[in-house]
Motif scaffolding. Structure first.
Motif, PDB file in Angstrom:
ATOM      1  N   ARG A  44       0.850  -1.180   0.000  1.00  0.00           N
ATOM      2  CA  ARG A  44       0.000   0.000   0.000  1.00  0.00           C
ATOM      3  C   ARG A  44       0.888   1.233   0.000  1.00  0.00           C
ATOM      4  O   ARG A  44       1.776   1.366   0.856  1.00  0.00           O
ATOM      5  CB  ARG A  44      -0.887   0.001   1.236  1.00  0.00           C
ATOM      6  CG  ARG A  44      -1.845  -1.137   1.230  1.00  0.00           C
ATOM      7  CD  ARG A  44      -2.695  -1.057   2.447  1.00  0.00           C
ATOM      8  NE  ARG A  44      -3.750  -2.038   2.377  1.00  0.00           N
ATOM      9  CZ  ARG A  44      -4.645  -2.197   3.335  1.00  0.00           C
ATOM     10  NH1 ARG A  44      -4.589  -1.445   4.397  1.00  0.00           N
ATOM     11  NH2 ARG A  44      -5.575  -3.103   3.215  1.00  0.00           N
ATOM     12  N   VAL A  46       0.420   4.409   0.678  1.00  0.00           N
ATOM     13  CA  VAL A  46       0.419   5.350   1.802  1.00  0.00           C
ATOM     14  C   VAL A  46       1.212   4.780   2.970  1.00  0.00           C
ATOM     15  O   VAL A  46       1.908   5.498   3.683  1.00  0.00           O
ATOM     16  CB  VAL A  46      -1.020   5.714   2.204  1.00  0.00           C
ATOM     17  CG1 VAL A  46      -1.026   6.567   3.438  1.00  0.00           C
ATOM     18  CG2 VAL A  46      -1.690   6.452   1.092  1.00  0.00           C
ATOM     19  N   ARG A  47       1.122   3.438   3.137  1.00  0.00           N
ATOM     20  CA  ARG A  47       1.933   2.817   4.174  1.00  0.00           C
ATOM     21  C   ARG A  47       3.415   3.007   3.883  1.00  0.00           C
ATOM     22  O   ARG A  47       4.215   3.258   4.790  1.00  0.00           O
ATOM     23  CB  ARG A  47       1.639   1.336   4.251  1.00  0.00           C
ATOM     24  CG  ARG A  47       0.816   1.007   5.437  1.00  0.00           C
ATOM     25  CD  ARG A  47       0.796  -0.473   5.630  1.00  0.00           C
ATOM     26  NE  ARG A  47      -0.420  -0.809   6.326  1.00  0.00           N
ATOM     27  CZ  ARG A  47      -0.723  -2.022   6.720  1.00  0.00           C
ATOM     28  NH1 ARG A  47       0.095  -3.015   6.443  1.00  0.00           N
ATOM     29  NH2 ARG A  47      -1.812  -2.241   7.352  1.00  0.00           N
ATOM     30  N   ALA A  50       4.346   6.338   4.934  1.00  0.00           N
ATOM     31  CA  ALA A  50       4.469   6.402   6.393  1.00  0.00           C
ATOM     32  C   ALA A  50       5.812   5.826   6.825  1.00  0.00           C
ATOM     33  O   ALA A  50       6.484   6.378   7.710  1.00  0.00           O
ATOM     34  CB  ALA A  50       3.312   5.655   7.048  1.00  0.00           C
ATOM     35  N   ALA A  53       8.430   8.316   6.233  1.00  0.00           N
ATOM     36  CA  ALA A  53       8.435   9.353   7.277  1.00  0.00           C
ATOM     37  C   ALA A  53       9.162   8.842   8.526  1.00  0.00           C
ATOM     38  O   ALA A  53       9.934   9.577   9.146  1.00  0.00           O
ATOM     39  CB  ALA A  53       7.001   9.765   7.614  1.00  0.00           C
ATOM     40  N   SER A  84       7.378  14.117   2.685  1.00  0.00           N
ATOM     41  CA  SER A  84       6.558  12.900   2.735  1.00  0.00           C
ATOM     42  C   SER A  84       5.074  13.237   2.695  1.00  0.00           C
ATOM     43  O   SER A  84       4.281  12.490   2.132  1.00  0.00           O
ATOM     44  CB  SER A  84       6.895  12.062   3.959  1.00  0.00           C
ATOM     45  OG  SER A  84       6.983  12.852   5.082  1.00  0.00           O
ATOM     46  N   ILE A  85       4.715  14.382   3.243  1.00  0.00           N
ATOM     47  CA  ILE A  85       3.297  14.785   3.187  1.00  0.00           C
ATOM     48  C   ILE A  85       2.887  15.055   1.755  1.00  0.00           C
ATOM     49  O   ILE A  85       1.808  14.645   1.312  1.00  0.00           O
ATOM     50  CB  ILE A  85       3.078  16.028   4.062  1.00  0.00           C
ATOM     51  CG1 ILE A  85       3.173  15.640   5.523  1.00  0.00           C
ATOM     52  CG2 ILE A  85       1.763  16.674   3.730  1.00  0.00           C
ATOM     53  CD1 ILE A  85       2.030  15.999   6.357  1.00  0.00           C
ATOM     54  N   ALA A  88       2.454  11.780  -0.026  1.00  0.00           N
ATOM     55  CA  ALA A  88       1.188  11.152   0.380  1.00  0.00           C
ATOM     56  C   ALA A  88       0.016  11.863  -0.275  1.00  0.00           C
ATOM     57  O   ALA A  88      -0.939  11.228  -0.742  1.00  0.00           O
ATOM     58  CB  ALA A  88       1.054  11.199   1.895  1.00  0.00           C
ATOM     59  N   PHE A  89       0.118  13.166  -0.320  1.00  0.00           N
ATOM     60  CA  PHE A  89      -0.922  13.976  -0.936  1.00  0.00           C
ATOM     61  C   PHE A  89      -1.093  13.604  -2.398  1.00  0.00           C
ATOM     62  O   PHE A  89      -2.203  13.382  -2.891  1.00  0.00           O
ATOM     63  CB  PHE A  89      -0.491  15.432  -0.792  1.00  0.00           C
ATOM     64  CG  PHE A  89      -1.590  16.410  -0.900  1.00  0.00           C
ATOM     65  CD1 PHE A  89      -2.747  16.233  -0.183  1.00  0.00           C
ATOM     66  CD2 PHE A  89      -1.461  17.518  -1.702  1.00  0.00           C
ATOM     67  CE1 PHE A  89      -3.774  17.143  -0.276  1.00  0.00           C
ATOM     68  CE2 PHE A  89      -2.476  18.438  -1.803  1.00  0.00           C
ATOM     69  CZ  PHE A  89      -3.632  18.246  -1.089  1.00  0.00           C
ATOM     70  N   MET A  92      -2.769  10.256  -2.750  1.00  0.00           N
ATOM     71  CA  MET A  92      -4.197  10.298  -2.464  1.00  0.00           C
ATOM     72  C   MET A  92      -4.978  10.945  -3.593  1.00  0.00           C
ATOM     73  O   MET A  92      -6.092  10.538  -3.913  1.00  0.00           O
ATOM     74  CB  MET A  92      -4.432  11.056  -1.163  1.00  0.00           C
ATOM     75  CG  MET A  92      -4.182  10.197   0.050  1.00  0.00           C
ATOM     76  SD  MET A  92      -4.038  11.151   1.526  1.00  0.00           S
ATOM     77  CE  MET A  92      -5.637  11.820   1.664  1.00  0.00           C
ATOM     78  N   PRO A  96      -7.433   7.037  -5.708  1.00  0.00           N
ATOM     79  CA  PRO A  96      -8.301   6.849  -4.554  1.00  0.00           C
ATOM     80  C   PRO A  96      -8.514   5.365  -4.251  1.00  0.00           C
ATOM     81  O   PRO A  96      -8.614   4.982  -3.100  1.00  0.00           O
ATOM     82  CB  PRO A  96      -9.611   7.514  -4.968  1.00  0.00           C
ATOM     83  CG  PRO A  96      -9.379   8.127  -6.282  1.00  0.00           C
ATOM     84  CD  PRO A  96      -8.096   7.641  -6.831  1.00  0.00           C
ATOM     85  N   GLU A  98      -6.840   2.430  -3.643  1.00  0.00           N
ATOM     86  CA  GLU A  98      -5.429   2.165  -3.400  1.00  0.00           C
ATOM     87  C   GLU A  98      -5.031   0.725  -3.608  1.00  0.00           C
ATOM     88  O   GLU A  98      -3.858   0.418  -3.660  1.00  0.00           O
ATOM     89  CB  GLU A  98      -5.038   2.615  -2.001  1.00  0.00           C
ATOM     90  CG  GLU A  98      -6.051   2.298  -0.912  1.00  0.00           C
ATOM     91  CD  GLU A  98      -5.934   0.906  -0.390  1.00  0.00           C
ATOM     92  OE1 GLU A  98      -4.814   0.361  -0.477  1.00  0.00           O
ATOM     93  OE2 GLU A  98      -6.936   0.360   0.092  1.00  0.00           O
TER      94      GLU A  98
END
Lengths: 184, 330
Positions: A44, A46-47, A50, A53, A84-85, A88-89, A92, A96, A98
């Motif tokens: 994933r 987004v993971r 993370a 980060a 990292s934000i 992630a942005f 996303m 959508p 994922e």
């Protein structure tokens, strides 16, 4: 506070200040490694971000152990707080849904071991390089505070500083060009 | 004494207690304030004027089942509320409550606070995404775009203060403003006639309202559009942690404003300085947060971002130039 690398001789006791500092250092390093593994291995996206980060946070800790708190703070502020934000942005916004698996289809059985050996070799070579080279030691700029950093940037390293600003300018212009293209 | 383990432990316990009490009773203050503004009475049942209400709420939240809905990203869903809480508590380590009360006198404390604040942003983003809920994801995206937009003018105005004080140490910045309100950075007419600092203060305060996701900037949890935003899927203590994190962020924002612009622990007329003045200042600021929330309607996300990019950023940049010029001239 001393860097652990500089210490030689017997390992300090676990409950002495040095011992606690050592444990914290090991935790920081573990954070970097664990974060990197999460970033590489998770399916994933987004993971993975993370994990990235977490890795950056650990790196900030390593900078702190290298006696440059300013760099550590900037690492947190820029890499954790912005880079990292933004990644992630972007993820996303782009996907959508994922769960689409990311490029894991046609992979031969050799790919995994090959990648592991290449990265292992690289790691060994870099470690060897780091340990064996006679590093030229630069004098420390002040007490690592921003005053010293600012003075050094605007005097001794003025040329580099100017070059960085040119790079930033190019990045801004590039972003503008890309945005303009997308609009038409 | 500096290295004594007891000092560290005492500050640890003290900061946790301060954070916990604030997180619990600011909720009560908010409900009372809202009730006052809307001509209601607010919580009245538990204790005198409902003063025991936070304890009852806490007991209820703790005894509730921790519900993890199907289809959420389990790990991130559980980590996000904790991430919302940790940076806010950690920030209090570097806040100078008075000349002698402050856990750590750190050279780069201003920078540390902003570095920690960026982790809070990640918490909202991850919480929103991990919920696997359309509204939560929209809320996460909104909150990030808002936080990024408002962080820029905030940091630029902080630079004006840092330039005037010549330090990134919160304690030094507060020490620099001692001796009456005309020394405070907001009015600062001594050594340098910084006539535009009140603009800095205004921009900083607006940004701190926006950074803590408070109304009228609470696009992340706009309940009329997004159910409850990133908190939609959270119940029991997960929700509780997010709420406590929000209140602690307000406390940290108020502490930062008080230290950077309002002289920290300094008394307004140069006497009886001490921790009480600091507390009075931060609670006035917190009251202002509540007051604003229940007075102004929520704005649209576009207008919100326009306010930052088109008004606050140019103004803060101009202010930075003017302040730099004033430092050079006087």
């Amino acid at each position: 506070m001393q860097t652990l690398v500089a210490q030689t001789g017997a390992a300090p006791s676990l409950f002495s200040p040095e011992g606690v500092v050592g444990i914290i250092f090991l935790l920081t390093v573990a954070l970097v490694v664990a974060g990197a593994f999460i970033a590489v291995n998770s399916k994933r996206l987004v993971r993975a971000v993370a994990g990235l980060a977490v890795c950056f946070t650990g790196l900030a800790g390593v900078y702190y152990f290298l006696l440059s708190p300013f760099l550590a703070m900037m690492q947190m502020l820029i890499y954790v707080g912005a880079v990292s934000i933004l990644i992630a942005f972007g993820i996303m916004m782009a996907t959508p849904e994922e769960q689409q698996s990311v490029g894991m289809k046609s992979r031969s059985a050799l790919a995994g071991p090959l990648a592991a050996s290449v990265s292992g070799l690289l790691f060994a070579a870099l470690s060897l390089l780091g340990l064996k080279t006679e590093w030229q030691v630069f004098p420390r700029e002040g007490a690592g505070d921003i005053k010293a950093v600012g003075l050094a940037l605007l005097t001794n390293y003025g040329y580099v500083f100017e070059l960085i600003s040119v790079v930033l300018l190019l990045a801004i212009i590039g972003a503008l060009v890309l945005a303009q293209k997308g609009r038409n | 004494m500096e290295t004594s383990i007891w000092r560290a432990l005492l500050y640890l316990v003290g900061i946790m207690a301060f954070a916990g009490v604030n997180a619990a009773w600011l909720g009560w203050c908010e409900r009372k304030g809202a009730a006052r503004i809307q001509r209601r009475t607010g919580p009245m049942e538990a204790g005198y004027q409902g003063l025991l209400q936070p304890l009852c709420d806490g007991a209820k939240l703790l005894s509730k089942q921790l519900l993890v809905p199907q289809g959420v990203d389990g790990i991130l869903f559980r980590v996000a509320p904790v991430l919302a809480m940790i940076p806010a508590i950690t920030s209090m380590v570097v806040i100078p409550f008075s000349e002698n009360v402050g856990a750590r006198n750190m050279e780069l404390s201003v920078l540390l606070l902003f570095a920690l604040a960026s982790i809070g942003m990640i918490a909202i983003l991850l919480g929103g995404w991990a919920s696997g809920n359309k509204y939560a994801i929209i809320s996460g995206a909104r909150s990030v775009s808002q936080n990024l937009a408002y962080e820029i003018p905030m940091l630029v105005t902080v630079i004006t203060v840092v330039m005037i004080s010549g330090s990134m140490n919160l304690r030094d910045i507060a020490l620099d403003q001692q001796g009456g309100f005309w020394h405070w950075n907001i009015f600062r007419l001594e050594n340098g006639h910084f006539v535009t600092m009140w603009i800095s203060f205004l921009i900083f305060f607006i940004c701190s309202v926006a950074e803590t996701n408070r109304a009228p900037f609470d696009m992340a949890e706009a309940e009329s559009e997004l159910v409850a935003g990133f908190m939609t899927e959270y119940g029991s203590m997960g929700f509780g942690l997010f709420m406590m994190g929000e209140y602690l962020n307000i406390v940290v924002g108020a502490c930062l404003t008080a230290t950077l612009f309002l002289g920290g622990w300094d008394g307004p007329f140069g006497m009886t300085s001490g921790i009480w003045w600091f507390l009075i200042k931060i609670y006035i600021l917190i009251f202002t947060f509540i007051w604003i929330r229940w007075t102004f309607p929520r704005v649209q996300i576009y207008r919100l971002l326009n306010l930052s990019w088109k008004i606050l950023i140019p103004f803060s940049m101009a202010n930075l130039l003017i302040t730099a010029a004033l430092i050079k001239v006087f």
